[in-house]
Design a protein around this motif. Structure first.
Motif, PDB file in Angstrom:
ATOM      1  N   TYR A 414       0.835  -1.206   0.000  1.00 53.27           N
ATOM      2  CA  TYR A 414       0.000   0.000   0.000  1.00 53.27           C
ATOM      3  C   TYR A 414       0.871   1.258   0.000  1.00 53.27           C
ATOM      4  CZ  TYR A 414      -3.235   3.554   1.738  1.00 53.27           C
ATOM      5  OH  TYR A 414      -3.967   4.713   1.894  1.00 53.27           O
ATOM      6  N   GLU A 415       1.878   1.272   0.839  1.00 55.16           N
ATOM      7  CA  GLU A 415       2.745   2.441   0.961  1.00 55.16           C
ATOM      8  C   GLU A 415       3.489   2.722  -0.344  1.00 55.16           C
ATOM      9  OE1 GLU A 415       7.018   3.550   3.061  1.00 55.16           O
ATOM     10  OE2 GLU A 415       5.987   1.689   3.548  1.00 55.16           O
ATOM     11  N   ALA A 422       0.211   7.571  -7.548  1.00 53.70           N
ATOM     12  CA  ALA A 422      -0.092   8.994  -7.356  1.00 53.70           C
ATOM     13  C   ALA A 422       0.850   9.895  -8.139  1.00 53.70           C
ATOM     14  CB  ALA A 422      -0.018   9.342  -5.868  1.00 53.70           C
ATOM     15  N   ALA A 423       2.033   9.362  -8.497  1.00 56.11           N
ATOM     16  CA  ALA A 423       3.011  10.166  -9.237  1.00 56.11           C
ATOM     17  C   ALA A 423       2.630  10.335 -10.702  1.00 56.11           C
ATOM     18  CB  ALA A 423       4.392   9.520  -9.138  1.00 56.11           C
ATOM     19  N   ALA A 424       1.676   9.542 -11.182  1.00 58.13           N
ATOM     20  CA  ALA A 424       1.248   9.644 -12.580  1.00 58.13           C
ATOM     21  C   ALA A 424       0.501  10.957 -12.803  1.00 58.13           C
ATOM     22  CB  ALA A 424       0.360   8.457 -12.929  1.00 58.13           C
ATOM     23  N   ALA A 431      -8.096   8.583  -6.198  1.00 58.70           N
ATOM     24  CA  ALA A 431      -8.057   7.594  -7.273  1.00 58.70           C
ATOM     25  C   ALA A 431      -6.837   6.679  -7.136  1.00 58.70           C
ATOM     26  CB  ALA A 431      -8.046   8.292  -8.627  1.00 58.70           C
ATOM     27  N   ALA A 432      -5.717   7.247  -6.725  1.00 57.12           N
ATOM     28  CA  ALA A 432      -4.499   6.452  -6.543  1.00 57.12           C
ATOM     29  C   ALA A 432      -4.675   5.434  -5.425  1.00 57.12           C
ATOM     30  CB  ALA A 432      -3.321   7.372  -6.241  1.00 57.12           C
TER      31      ALA A 432
END
Length: 467
Positions: A414-415, A422-424, A431-432
C-alpha cells in the motif's frame, strides 16, 4: 449445564478462554493512538503493545506440545488462562507504558499456552467424525471477537479510562477458568518426558526474531533496516537449524514427522493462505472505507459484523459437512467463494455503494468459515492422536507467522504502490488509493486461488473408511 453432554462442555469451557484472548487483542489494536497521548510517547514505543504480545505468544507456542504431554493438557490450559488473568490485572494496575508492555508480554505467553492446547482438548473429547462441527462451533469465537473488539475498545476509551480495556477481560476469563476447572477432563501425563533445551532455544529464538522483525517492519524503510534484515536472516537460520536438529532426535520438542502426512501439510498451506486473505481484509478495508469513501470508524466497524456472523454460521455448517461428506466438499468451495468475493473487492469504483462492499465482505466471511477451520480439522484428524498437541502448536505458529507476513506485505504494498500511482499525471490521491487497494485485493485473491488446487488433496475420515 448438567444436561449438556460433557464433550460440549469442553468446547464451551475453552471457547470462553480463547474468546477473551482474541477479544483483548482486537480491542487494543485500533486505539493505540490514545496510548500515545496518555503516556506522552511515540508510535514506535506504543506499537510494542501489539508487537510484544505477538512475539511472546509465538515463542511460547512450541512449548505446548511438551507441556501438555508432561503435565497434562488441562493443567497447562488452566495455567495459561490464570496467567492471562494475572496479565490483565497487571495491565489495570500499570502506571507506565513499560508496565503495560510487560503486562502484554505476560498475556502473550498465556495466549501461546492456551490456543494450541484448546484445540487439542477438543480433539481429545470428540471422535474424528464429530470434530468438524465441534471445531466449527469453537471457531465462532475466533471470528466474532475480532469483529466486535474494535467497537468495544472504542466505546471503552471514549467513555471510560484506559485500564478498563484490561478490566473488561477479567469476567470472561474468570468464567472460562471456573468452567475449565469444572468440566475439562484430565489427560494422560508422561512425567518421564525430557525437555529438549537446544531445540527450545533454536525454535523460540528463530520464531521470536522473525515475528519481531515483521512486527517492526510495517513500512518499507523499517523492514529494510539493517537490524530488521539481520533479525529475519538469523531467525530463518535458527528455524532451519532447528529442523535439521529435531529430525535427528528420538524425543523432539516438535515432532516434524507430521509434515509427512499430506493432508496435514496441505491443511497448513490452505489455512496460511486463508489467514493472509483474512488479514489483508482487516488491513485494507478500513483504508478503503475511511480514505477513499470518507466514512467514519463506526461505518468501518459495521462492515465487519455481518462478515463475522456469516463466518461463524458457515463455520458450523462447514464443520457439519466436513463430518458427513469430507473436506473436498467444504474447503475448495470455501476458498473459491472467498477468492471470488475478494476479486469483487478488487474491482470497486468511487461510485460503488457501501452496501455492495458490505455484501462482498459478508460473502468473504462465508467462504472463510467454510475454508479455514474445516481445513484445520481435516489436517489434525490425519495425524496420530498422540501428536495432536504438537500438530496444533505448529498449526498455530505457522498461522501466526502467515498473518504477520500478510499484514506487513500489504502494508508495504500500500505504501509503495500508492506513491507510484499517485506520481502519474492527472491522478489524484483518492483515485491512486482506490487503484492501489483494488490491486492489493487482487493479489490477496491470487494467494487464495493458488491454494485452491491443493485443497483437493485433503482427505477426511470418510476416505479412511473406504480404504
Amino acid at each position: 449445564m448438567k444436561k449438556m453432554p460433557s464433550k460440549w462442555l469442553v468446547v464451551l469451557s475453552v471457547l470462553f478462554g480463547t474468546f477473551t484472548v482474541i477479544l483483548n487483542n482486537s480491542m487494543l489494536n485500533p486505539i493505540l493512538p490514545r496510548f500515545i497521548e496518555v503516556f506522552d510517547s511515540n508510535a514506535v514505543s506504543v506499537g510494542w503493545i501489539l508487537t510484544i504480545f505477538m512475539v511472546s505468544m509465538g515463542m511460547t507456542m512450541p512449548l505446548t506440545g511438551y507441556l501438555g504431554d508432561r503435565f497434562g493438557k488441562k493443567k497447562v490450559y488452566i495455567a495459561g488462562l490464570s496467567l492471562f488473568i494475572l496479565g490483565s490485572i497487571s495491565g489495570i494496575l500499570s502506571q507506565t507504558l513499560s508496565m503495560v508492555i510487560m503486562s502484554r508480554a505476560v498475556q502473550g505467553m498465556a495466549g501461546g499456552m492456551m490456543m494450541p492446547i484448546a484445540m487439542a482438548l477438543i480433539f481429545n473429547s470428540f471422535p474424528r467424525h464429530e470434530r468438524g462441527l465441534a471445531v466449527g462451533v469453537y471457531g465462532v469465537a475466533a471470528m466474532v471477537a475480532p469483529a466486535i473488539g474494535p467497537t468495544i475498545g472504542g466505546f471503552i476509551i471514549q467513555f471510560l479510562e484506559w485500564p478498563w480495556l484490561f478490566a473488561f477481560n477479567i469476567p470472561f476469563g474468570v468464567l472460562g477458568l471456573l468452567l475449565s476447572i469444572r468440566f475439562l477432563e484430565p489427560t494422560e501425563t508422561h512425567p518421564e518426558k525430557k525437555f529438549d533445551y537446544p531445540g527450545f532455544l533454536m525454535i523460540t529464538l528463530g520464531i521470536g526474531a522473525v515475528l519481531l522483525a515483521l512486527g517492526r517492519g510495517r513500512e518499507l524503510d523499517m523492514l529494510l533496516d539493517p537490524f530488521n534484515v539481520t533479525l529475519i536472516i538469523a531467525g530463518l537460520a535458527a528455524i532451519v537449524a532447528f529442523v535439521f536438529y529435531e529430525n535427528r532426535q528420538n524425543d523432539p520438542l516438535l515432532n516434524l514427522s507430521v509434515f509427512k502426512v499430506p493432508t496435514y501439510s496441505v491443511s497448513i498451506l490452505v489455512t496460511s493462505a486463508a489467514s493472509i486473505g483474512l488479514f489483508s481484509g482487516i488491513f485494507l478495508l478500513p483504508l478503503l472505507i475511511q480514505v477513499v469513501y470518507g466514512l467514519n470508524e463506526v461505518m468501518t466497524g459495521l462492515l465487519f459484523l455481518p462478515a463475522a456472523a456469516a463466518s461463524g454460521i458457515f463455520m458450523s455448517i462447514g464443520g457439519r459437512l466436513l463430518d458427513k461428506k469430507g473436506p473436498r466438499y467444504v474447503v475448495p468451495p470455501g476458498l473459491a467463494i472467498m477468492a471470488a468475493a475478494t476479486i469483487g473487492l478488487g474491482m470497486l469504483h468511487v461510485s460503488t455503494p457501501y452496501w455492495m462492499i458490505l455484501l462482498l465482505n459478508t460473502v468473504r466471511g462465508l467462504g472463510m468459515g467454510m475454508g479455514n477451520m474445516p481445513a484445520t480439522t481435516s489436517g489434525m484428524n490425519a495425524i496420530p492422536e498422540h501428536l495432536v498437541a504438537q500438530g496444533s502448536a505448529m498449526n498455530n505458529i505457522i498461522r501466526q507467522i502467515s498473518s504477520s507476513f500478510g499484514i506487513v506485505f500489504f502494508s508495504i504494498y500500500y505504501e509503495v504502490r500508492r506513491a507510484q500511482v499517485a506520481a502519474a499525471p492527472d491522478m489524484d490521491m483518492q483515485a491512486a488509493t482506490l487503484q492501489t487497494l483494488n490491486e492489493a485485493f487482487l493479489v490477496s485473491a491470487a494467494v487464495l486461488l493458488i491454494a485452491l488446487p491443493f485443497s483437493f488433496v485433503l482427505k477426511g475420515v470418510q476416505d479412511d473408511k473406504k480404504a
